[in-house]
Scaffold this active site. Sequence first.
Site: not given
Length: 304
Positions: A33, A124, A257, A262
């Site tokens: 991301h 997504r 990732d 989080n």
Amino acid sequence: MKFEKTPGWLDWYANPSKPHFVLPPGSVDAHCHVFGPGEHFPYAEERKYTPCDASKQQLFALRDHLGFSRNVIVQATCHGADNRAMVDACLAANGKARGVATVRRDVSDETLQALHAAGVRGVRFNFVKRLVDFTPKAALQEIAARIAPLGWHIVVYFEAQDLGELRDFFTALPTVVVVDHMGRPDVRQPVDGPAFSAFVELMTQHPHIWSKVSCPERLSVTGPAALNGERQSYRDVVPFARHLVEQFPDRVLWGTDWPHPNLNNAMPDDGLLVDFIPLIAETALLQRKLLVDNPMRLYWPEEI
Ligand code: 0GY
């Protein structure tokens, strides 16, 4: 605009180690991301968390450090359906990045065309309740019908306990469906237990369903502890990922990732994450399929 990150949010690992595993030439980090920077690309109002910034330059530096050639940049929920940061990163990558967007049912044809031109090849659908508000399935089906003619696919993210309820929806989708992070198995359960078997059966019966064998750091209970001083971390996740790689070698993808949204207990060393790959894909052939052939087929088919 200035954004304060959510309390407890950890910064991404600043100085990742150099992996011992040498990636095959042309390897793709197929799940990562960009976040903001919030000053240029504000976070969405409806977001459930505020991340620390993670720019395209930082992503490209990590790509080069780890030895990847390309990235697939997946729209994160903190940007909602505002794809500008992801698109900006794809355009800046000079063909070395593709994108997966989030769109609403009222998205215009012009916007879809512009996203395609920027390198977007998928949308997504996120069903993880702590990350997004509910979107009616009818809306998602409409979006699926709109993006299918573009040759795009659908990436789905859900919690393992929701698979039963979502299964019929996934199997009826008109495109390739890529499941994020193996459907988030509970790795304390046996790999041949009922829950993971249901996921394996879904892939067995439906050849349009693929899986990312990613995010051991999210799924692991044992964590990154090295074994006998070796860089063999996240051992409890290995049997699950290895099972999918061996049974479905042509339908698996891998990604870092980064920057790891989080995670509030420990940030992974991305170099160590790369050293997870040879544990789950044990031969050069499986490694090449996972890291090069499969993502190229999905994201750069014109180059093969
Ligand atoms: C991931 C996982 C997570 C978050 C997001 O879009 C997102 O906010 O994907 C998560 O919190 O499990 O794939 O990056």
